[in-house]
Design an enzyme around this catalytic site. Structure first.
Site, PDB file in Angstrom:
ATOM      1  N   GLU A  59     106.585 -20.836  19.656  1.00  0.00           N
ATOM      2  CA  GLU A  59     106.738 -22.287  19.449  1.00  0.00           C
ATOM      3  C   GLU A  59     106.380 -22.737  20.647  1.00  0.00           C
ATOM      4  O   GLU A  59     105.401 -23.795  21.054  1.00  0.00           O
ATOM      5  CB  GLU A  59     108.301 -22.786  19.056  1.00  0.00           C
TER       6      GLU A  59
ATOM      7  N   HIS B 203      98.367 -26.870  16.063  1.00  0.00           N
ATOM      8  CA  HIS B 203      99.741 -26.211  16.351  1.00  0.00           C
ATOM      9  C   HIS B 203      99.612 -24.679  15.756  1.00  0.00           C
ATOM     10  O   HIS B 203      99.993 -23.593  16.546  1.00  0.00           O
ATOM     11  CB  HIS B 203     100.719 -27.150  15.690  1.00  0.00           C
ATOM     12  N   GLU B 204      99.046 -24.659  14.526  1.00  0.00           N
ATOM     13  CA  GLU B 204      99.029 -23.226  13.824  1.00  0.00           C
ATOM     14  C   GLU B 204      98.047 -22.359  14.770  1.00  0.00           C
ATOM     15  O   GLU B 204      98.183 -21.239  14.839  1.00  0.00           O
ATOM     16  CB  GLU B 204      98.994 -23.276  12.423  1.00  0.00           C
TER      17      GLU B 204
ATOM     18  N   HIS C  22      99.939 -20.884  17.424  1.00  0.00           N
ATOM     19  CA  HIS C  22     100.521 -19.464  16.947  1.00  0.00           C
ATOM     20  C   HIS C  22      99.489 -18.434  16.807  1.00  0.00           C
ATOM     21  O   HIS C  22      99.711 -17.145  17.395  1.00  0.00           O
ATOM     22  CB  HIS C  22     101.046 -19.824  15.638  1.00  0.00           C
TER      23      HIS C  22
END
Lengths: 498, 498
Positions: A294, A264-265, A268
């Site tokens: 997101e 997830h990170e 980003h």
């Protein structure tokens, strides 16, 4: 003023703001990763002074004059500088819209609210949080008018977090989700659940750390420009497009927790690292909005990371990291385990399917709070009713109910919907991407470069040089919540043999 | 101006300067510990802007007026505020003494010099560094006059690093050392060397890390306020008296390297953590001078850490951390091994006895460089001659000779002597401490609290609220280099059975 001088001033102003942001980022990053526990006070003093200096720098009347001058000479500016002037003018007006005394009062209120909320959550007692939350809601109702008198108050708040998004847009979005996901969830609940016990064996943290490095490599993060740390809650922090940090939180009895945090990170981080050089040290550096951000993190985490081809590709390597724990487990079993659907009480632990339902509850409540149709003291009752209705779960206490998130205590109303929008945007990106790229063929080989290149071209490179809505349009076409509902239906119908 | 307002302004000014320093510290700390390699550029941009803003803040004419006003009203100020005004006035004058254009030119020169030095060192070619070093020397000769026209140029430079110290003071100091240490060293060289091969077995870094934690505990560092990181070169960084960081560098084949770095940096850290609360966020927070700081780090490292009672106290625990590596080794053998005297080429690898001789070489050269009696091109020849004379070693090349240190490239002339002074101060502190405290009885039990309490009372608490010379006097009495020479003679005569 000469145009040339004005441009120099504009550049200097933005570089100074970058420096203040970098300073605050470094202090913050240190504070939540490596700083010893008893050091908060001195860091707080420094952070608050730096925030004050940054505010003083940007809110100076000369900045107003500079921006006015440049707006007048817009036609003579390059497209990027035009955007800088637009963005800065908007922020400058925003700063001056709220009267200084109210702004100060609010800052001190959120500071207090955060402490009150922490205690209330600990004691699972909403009535403790109620008085301060009432004040926060009142402030936001008032601020909404400062933001945009023409908009409905909640629309004005939404617009602050995700420009271009309003209740009309979100009502349609959530209506689709409610209509499609709630019945899907009910159907799933009648099916047999996959075994996910192997996810909760003992996974030594040292091995998980090496696994994180591997995952970052798979996502294609250049380690000369992105490093990983540890913090209570995972996050991504960007200094500039050559310096982005991610963090994770390791749990010895849950390998999927850090694994999907890292992916997830990393999503980003790819966004921030992919922004063009010509926006660095200006207000256009950085992802354009929280929703678009997101969309990237969730794309990598869920659409790619929780796909069967991806898991098949990395599973042999995973078994090298965790030979005993994954002994006898197949990639398919792992895939089903990390896609187990289980309606739960806590948003941040939710699975891909039910996540949006958690957001929907918050959206409904915020909408009514800000338009005055729901009283603060009635939040717990409404919260619990909606959780029952959408997710089918009984909320046992406020701690696992309406006190679980810090957002309201931090003064953020209208923030939550971006989380759900990001997921929906991602599904539309996938659909468009599949027309141009052999997504699953390449991902199935553990090669994310084609996927990342597509996202880089359609989204990352632009930073904040386009409006959020235009970035979304560029990558998704017209927003259509049905695409996201279709994606979820197809994926989970297969997994659960519906 | 009202006195009350002036005092508020003074406090605000110092808090802002603290915030800028904290910001730069956080960026620096991140840069040398956890930041990925390819991120220097953006951090450099931020650091240089923050330095500029700090400079602008402090050099503003209003600050000059404020300090002038407060100096006039000195009698009405508390003792601490008087000291603040004195310190700030001195710094303010210093800022304005060097013409801005020369200051800028020098900043850019040192920046360039550092790169040139790195290359020259890599290629072991002094002639590459010579032209830029010539310029640096010229600048320093000129700056010395700006600093204090009445002083001899090198005295003026020394005074910038260690206020109150001049050539007369140092000549006497180094003469004593030359007279006493050079013959001692010659006598030792005729003796048999202790076996130190067990220091160079394989010491896994994970075990060394746990050992570091233990050492910090022994030194009595409160881990809520002090943490340890890793960096290429060990250092201590202080945010405030509740937040100090140390770093170390682990070498798998050398357990003593990190061990003594940790103890050394812990000494610096104890100093910073021991400064009184009423000096925080003012210019008086922080150790008073580099010499006094080194006196603390070297006290813990050498006088305590390399003493037999200390090693006897911690050795059983050390053997638990490194059971195989230290199997069959006694505390006494370990003590002799970490006190092995070996004249060498490189200052930062020198033992306790020969360290000062390395400094002496640099002092002699700097003195002659600044008064013009030594030409830059003649440095290598003089360097090599002095190493032969004092340490008895042949310098094979410039890399291991006059190009080893970064100080001159960084523009620092007059810095080196503080290192040696710190050691000498420490020996006098020990002598005084022994009159009041059962030093070896407590240290022999692994209990450093009495030692630390004494240093805290005599030195740490005062921060920069006294002149360096007064702090030294408070802890050492009159400076007497013979005490240090006696200490070394006694210690090493015993070890080598002279």
């Amino acid at each position: 003023m000469k145009l040339e001088d004005a441009l120099t001033q504009l550049e200097e102003l933005q570089r100074k703001m970058y420096a203040y942001d970098a300073a605050s980022n470094a202090l913050y990053l240190d504070g939540v990763t490596v700083a010893p526990k008893g050091t908060g006070e001195g860091r707080g003093v420094a952070l608050s002074i730096l925030a004050g200096e940054r505010h003083k720098l940007f809110s100076a009347p000369e900045v107003g004059k500079l921006l006015e001058y440049l707006t007048k000479h817009k036609a003579e500016l390059s497209r990027l500088v035009q955007r800088q002037v637009e963005e800065l003018s908007r922020s400058y007006e925003q700063l001056t819209r709220i009267p200084a005394d109210e702004y100060m009062e609010y800052a001190s209120l959120t500071n207090e609210a955060n402490e009150v909320w922490e205690t209330a959550k600990e004691e699972s007692d909403f009535s403790k949080f109620e008085p301060v939350l009432k004040k926060l809601v009142k402030f936001n109702q008032k601020f909404a008018k400062y933001y945009d008198r023409k908009k409905k108050p909640y629309d004005a708040l939404l617009n602050e977090f995700e420009r271009g998004v309003d209740m009309e847009y979100l009502d349609q979005f959530f209506a689709t989700l409610r209509e499609r996901i709630v019945p899907l969830l009910k159907a799933i609940e009648e099916k047999e659940q996959p075994d996910d016990s192997f996810l909760h064996k003992h996974y030594p943290i040292e091995a998980q750390k090496r696994f994180s490095d591997y995952l970052m490599e798979v996502v294609g993060l250049d380690r000369r420009h992105c490093t990983i740390g540890e913090s209570e809650h995972p996050f991504t922090l960007n200094f500039n497009n050559k310096d982005v940090r991610i963090t994770t939180h390791y749990q010895e009895e849950d390998v999927a927790s850090s694994m999907y945090s890292v992916i997830h990170e990393s999503g980003h981080a790819r966004y921030e690292l992919g922004i063009r050089d010509d926006m660095q040290y200006t207000c256009l550096a950085g992802g354009v909005s929280m929703g678009v951000h997101e969309s990237q993190s969730r794309f990598y985490e869920n659409i790619i990371g929780r796909s069967l081809p991806f898991i098949q590709a990395i599973f042999p390597k995973m078994q090298e990291f965790f030979p005993e724990q994954l002994n006898g487990v197949t990639a398919e079993q792992f895939y089903r385990a990390v896609n187990k659907v289980q309606p739960s009480l806590v948003r941040i632990e939710a699975d891909e399917l039910t996540y949006s339902l958690h957001i929907m509850v918050r959206y409904e409540i915020e909408k009514q709070l800000i338009d005055g149709s729901l009283k603060v003291q009635d939040i717990p009752e409404t919260w619990n009713k909606l959780y029952k209705e959408y997710l089918g779960v009984e909320v046992p206490d406020d701690k696992h109910g309406c006190l679980q998130d810090s957002h309201w205590a931090g003064g953020s109303f209208g923030y939550f919907p971006s989380y759900a929008l990001g997921s929906a945007y991602g599904a539309q990106m996938l659909k468009n991407m599949e027309k141009e790229v052999d997504v699953w063929g390449t991902v199935g080989k553990g090669d994310l470069s084609a996927v990342s290149a597509w996202l880089g071209e359609k989204i990352h490179q632009y930073g904040s040089s386009m409006e959020p809505a235009d970035v979304v349009k560029n990558a998704c076409g017209e927003f259509d919540p049905a695409v996201y509902a279709d994606y979820l239906t197809e994926k989970f119908s297969k997994i659960y043999n519906l």
